[in-house]
Design a protein around this motif. Sequence first.
Motif, PDB file in Angstrom:
ATOM      1  N   THR A 152      -5.763   4.374  -9.547  1.00  0.00           N
ATOM      2  CA  THR A 152      -4.362   4.024  -9.308  1.00  0.00           C
ATOM      3  C   THR A 152      -3.515   5.243  -8.952  1.00  0.00           C
ATOM      4  N   GLY A 153      -4.123   6.408  -8.925  1.00  0.00           N
ATOM      5  CA  GLY A 153      -3.375   7.616  -8.587  1.00  0.00           C
ATOM      6  C   GLY A 153      -4.279   8.824  -8.648  1.00  0.00           C
ATOM      7  N   LYS A 154      -3.835   9.908  -8.028  1.00  0.00           N
ATOM      8  CA  LYS A 154      -4.677  11.091  -7.909  1.00  0.00           C
ATOM      9  C   LYS A 154      -5.062  11.661  -9.271  1.00  0.00           C
ATOM     10  N   ASP A 155      -4.106  11.707 -10.185  1.00  0.00           N
ATOM     11  CA  ASP A 155      -4.353  12.361 -11.478  1.00  0.00           C
ATOM     12  C   ASP A 155      -4.607  11.376 -12.609  1.00  0.00           C
ATOM     13  N   THR A 156      -4.755  10.102 -12.272  1.00  0.00           N
ATOM     14  CA  THR A 156      -5.023   9.118 -13.321  1.00  0.00           C
ATOM     15  C   THR A 156      -6.501   8.749 -13.297  1.00  0.00           C
ATOM     16  N   VAL A 171      13.578   2.302   2.001  1.00  0.00           N
ATOM     17  CA  VAL A 171      12.236   2.318   1.415  1.00  0.00           C
ATOM     18  C   VAL A 171      12.213   3.053   0.081  1.00  0.00           C
ATOM     19  N   LEU A 172      12.795   4.256   0.036  1.00  0.00           N
ATOM     20  CA  LEU A 172      12.811   5.012  -1.228  1.00  0.00           C
ATOM     21  C   LEU A 172      13.445   4.226  -2.373  1.00  0.00           C
ATOM     22  N   PRO A 173      14.608   3.547  -2.153  1.00  0.00           N
ATOM     23  CA  PRO A 173      15.193   2.789  -3.277  1.00  0.00           C
ATOM     24  C   PRO A 173      14.276   1.690  -3.802  1.00  0.00           C
ATOM     25  N   LYS A 174      13.383   1.189  -2.949  1.00  0.00           N
ATOM     26  CA  LYS A 174      12.453   0.142  -3.374  1.00  0.00           C
ATOM     27  C   LYS A 174      11.218   0.724  -4.069  1.00  0.00           C
ATOM     28  N   LYS A 175      11.135   2.049  -4.129  1.00  0.00           N
ATOM     29  CA  LYS A 175      10.030   2.760  -4.800  1.00  0.00           C
ATOM     30  C   LYS A 175       8.672   2.442  -4.149  1.00  0.00           C
ATOM     31  N   MET A 176       8.716   2.355  -2.806  1.00  0.00           N
ATOM     32  CA  MET A 176       7.481   2.177  -2.041  1.00  0.00           C
ATOM     33  C   MET A 176       7.406   3.257  -0.966  1.00  0.00           C
ATOM     34  N   LYS A 177       6.405   3.172  -0.088  1.00  0.00           N
ATOM     35  CA  LYS A 177       6.157   4.251   0.864  1.00  0.00           C
ATOM     36  C   LYS A 177       6.025   3.706   2.280  1.00  0.00           C
ATOM     37  N   GLY A 178       5.809   4.621   3.245  1.00  0.00           N
ATOM     38  CA  GLY A 178       5.797   4.215   4.641  1.00  0.00           C
ATOM     39  C   GLY A 178       4.717   4.909   5.447  1.00  0.00           C
ATOM     40  N   MET A 179       4.632   4.488   6.714  1.00  0.00           N
ATOM     41  CA  MET A 179       3.624   4.990   7.629  1.00  0.00           C
ATOM     42  C   MET A 179       4.288   5.110   9.004  1.00  0.00           C
ATOM     43  N   LYS A 188      -1.149   6.593  -2.586  1.00  0.00           N
ATOM     44  CA  LYS A 188      -1.071   5.353  -3.359  1.00  0.00           C
ATOM     45  C   LYS A 188      -0.358   5.536  -4.691  1.00  0.00           C
ATOM     46  N   ASP A 189      -0.269   6.763  -5.170  1.00  0.00           N
ATOM     47  CA  ASP A 189       0.300   7.047  -6.490  1.00  0.00           C
ATOM     48  C   ASP A 189       1.815   7.182  -6.378  1.00  0.00           C
ATOM     49  N   GLN A 214       3.408  10.650  -7.054  1.00  0.00           N
ATOM     50  CA  GLN A 214       3.171  11.788  -6.173  1.00  0.00           C
ATOM     51  C   GLN A 214       4.252  11.876  -5.098  1.00  0.00           C
ATOM     52  N   PRO A 215       4.608  13.102  -4.660  1.00  0.00           N
ATOM     53  CA  PRO A 215       5.721  13.257  -3.712  1.00  0.00           C
ATOM     54  C   PRO A 215       5.408  12.786  -2.294  1.00  0.00           C
ATOM     55  N   LEU A 216       4.124  12.629  -1.937  1.00  0.00           N
ATOM     56  CA  LEU A 216       3.778  12.201  -0.581  1.00  0.00           C
ATOM     57  C   LEU A 216       4.326  10.801  -0.315  1.00  0.00           C
ATOM     58  N   GLN A 217       5.176  10.677   0.707  1.00  0.00           N
ATOM     59  CA  GLN A 217       5.870   9.411   0.983  1.00  0.00           C
ATOM     60  C   GLN A 217       5.500   8.777   2.325  1.00  0.00           C
TER      61      GLN A 217
END
Length: 1016
Positions: free
Chosen positions: A260-264, A543-551, A635-636, A639-642
């Motif tokens: 579910t995430g890089k460090d989990t 997108v950021l306010p919805k706490k999701m990411k983009g491509m 996916k995490d 993480q700062p990658l958006q």
Amino acid sequence: MFNEKSVTEDGIIDRLKSLDGVKWTYCHGDSLPKKSQDIFVDEWLKEALCSLNPDLKNQPDYADEVIYKLRGLVLEAKHTGLVKANENFHEWLMAEKTLPFGENGDHITINLIDFDNIENNHFVISRQVHYQAATEAYFDIVLYINGMPLVVGEVKTATRPSVTWQDGAADFMGGTKHYWQNVQPFFVPNLLCFASEGKTFAYGAVNARVKDWGPWHRTEQRGDILPGLNAVLDSAEGLLNPQTLLQLLESFALFSSLKTGKDTPPKRIKILPRYPQFEAAKQVVERVKQGYPKKGLIWHFQGSGKSLLMLYAAKMLRSDNGLNNPTVLIVVDRRDLDSQINETFGGADVKNLVQVKSCKKLGEYIEQDKRGILITTIFKFQDIKVDESQADGLNARENIVVLVDEAHRTQEGDLGEKMRWALPNAHFYGLTGTPISGIDRNTFKLFGADEDPGRYMNRYSYKQSIRDGATNPVKFEPRLAELRVDQDAINEEFERIAQENNLSEDEKATLSKRAGKLAVMLKAPKRMKAVSKDIAKHFKQHVLPKKMKGMVVVYDREACVTMYHLLGKRLGFDAVEVVMNVDPAPRIDKEGKKNKDWLKWHDELELAIKAEDFERWQTLDADDQLQKDLIERYKDPKQPLQLIIVTSKLLTGFDAPICYCMYLDKPLRDHTLLQAMCRTNRLYETNEVHKGMGLIIDYLGVFENLRTALAYNPEEIDGVVEGIEAFKELLPAQPDKCLTFFPDVDRSVEGFEGIMAAQDCLPSNEKRDEFAACFGVLAKLWSAISPDPFLTPYRQDYQWLAQVYESVRPVGQTGALVWAALGPETVKMIHEHTDIKRIRRDIDELVMDEHALFTLTPQEQEQRAKRLEIDLMGRLRGHDEPKFVELGERLEKLRRDYEAGVIKALDWLKGLLDTARDAVQAERDTGEQVVTEEDNKQALTKLFLETRPDSTPKVIGDVVEAIDDIVIATRFDGWQASESGPRLVQRALMVTLAKFGLGKDKELFDKAYAYIEKHY
């Protein structure tokens, strides 16, 4: 009287008792031959052990030993977790365990279930089953197979509009019951759980989130399925009949590790199939066993789980003894798809799995008759030399089954011919998620059997996947007309793409040179800068306010480099990354020769590219593990990658549910366009986020002429993607529909009085649920469009309706599908203008002076109760711990009793006060105690006495009271950090002090404001 027992329980039990063939025997929970603390019905389990294991029949004591071991296994859950304990028990159910009970102490396999002759098993359905562990539970429906509770169902009343299957599922997942946690041992043997309210039906595996529950229908049911008891009973019969349950148990229950995430650390999950996967996998196996026809086309829409479907089919084929140890060849057409398939199969611990590393190895495996499951790309067939004189190809064996993912053009040329020559007697099954286009008819010819109507073996459409909640709808928004480029140039590019599919690499290169016109226009520096500015603005607002990411999808690799630099400057370079093919040669070798990509981008085009970025992209391209790590970071949510920037890689075979928005600045068409846009249609859910749709921002106007971009039968693409503009057409009428619930209410009246006047128009749960359903439509439209100047004329009405909705929304899980939590944009808007989340002064007063209740008139008691309930609901809604959820359910019951006339206003108010006391205590117990108004007033009084000791206590009391009132009315959540908040509160404080002749006392003003800023 309609209730859950008389409608849903009776209906399901009656249907399962009257099945054709093997059916369920009924036994009420009170009549089960077991104690309340028992999980198994030992008597039935022992009978099954003795009948299915001849060695135990002669030594019944051995059966007792097995039961003893199974009991021990059940207790493991508190140490290993429920899913791992369930997995360990599953191994016993699958006869994978042995014990030394044979002759001379030989180990024998222990059979708990007879999968081959299902009539040899004992099937019992029970209701109201009492189980006593750390807490006690009464399960509505339990299905026992050989004395083991393999299925548990929870049903709810069908008479309240907002109650859905999700309210039954909530009993397993959380709330006060939270079965999977509070009575964990009972679910260690569990195959699946189901929930219904008599209108809809859903099932899920232990520890499933809401998004992982699904309906059970048949793929032939193409249209809408009307909610109602008939639909529920059809689903119950389809899923809960003994044959289906045992098939699910034997071949479809999977356990996999999910990252579910890089460090989990990886999380162990249980996976059950959705019904299209179940149907199609069975069809593949049945057709292979029949031997004819030796092919079939499975047409399931993007995002509906084709990788898992192949996994189920492969496992079933490999485990079928009648197929004599077959070879299953999984063929994909891209490296990233290859990686996704490997991840799916590897995570599920599939045995005899081989990832083919090279063309040479593929040829060797085929010639050397390798058995097991082989995963390869279609391109690894390119080195195979076709010898027409060899009719047997490389391997003429008939029990070779080829499953081709994304079956379209790459299987139609030389590579497809080579594959079919190499394996002349193999079975070929094509899986595609995209409709079959006019120029792509060969897919039907290659994989579709003449015997299948429509030439597809199984079909699951876009509309079905949306209806079932298997995927999200995708919406598009055309963007910035001034950034558009010449439409003729785009049409030429479409034509080039279409032609390219039948060309050799050299011919493609020649054709590409002619496409320079469009490339120049798309990559013009001014345009790229404007597009990047718009992407950054839209991403931050939507997108950021919805706490999701983009491509971001751009024209080519040069555009990737440029866009990385532009977006990095606007969003931060840790928020963006590029994934693309890069020449692997050293940037500058020992002889000083430059890498061709570096030479072109850095020297010739003078792009803003750094050596460290170039070398990182080279490494990412070359190292699959590093690319996987990058995707895990993406996916995490922590993480700062958006944003990931791509041009062709990751457009297919990339499954990141957190991806909400795709910024499209590249002409795509047909299956590539459909696959790309479906990167955004995956389901995504966390404690804070529920993704309701995917979004495409279209910079080229691709979607404005969808029939050109998707050259398919119009019926197949109808509704596949819809414009945000359609939402703008729907929105204006929706506030008016919601406002019809509140005739003659003066919306200018603010605070509690205004909210209570609105609530008086919603006197019953039924009326509230109708309002919730109506407002839910408005909230979804608003969230999809916001922020946009278009909404300005409707903002005031929406804000007022949202406040009313939030004030009556049930606490906890009740009606969660209808009473959805408001989106972050709406919550922020409410908090800017109102505060209904703190228990106000009347709670403190009434709790401290309870005898005052009796001095109030019945009308005053009702008014006080309403105010108190609004405050309490607002406060409790901010918590998700079981204590607070339970208090919320108490509030619900109190209101129901009052509305039904069971209690009077005084008893309602007293019950609310008891709940308020318990809420305050719960906040102390959980460390979540807040500063109350009374604390603030006492502290302000002390501050005034220190600053102005010559003032009389009476004046001080009046001043503090006035300040407290005006600040509470003015402030909102986060006011200190906003632009307008401090100014509004300072002005209110100044005016209040001036009323008492203290307006010029700067020291007093500064101290009072400093306290207010910190504590209010």
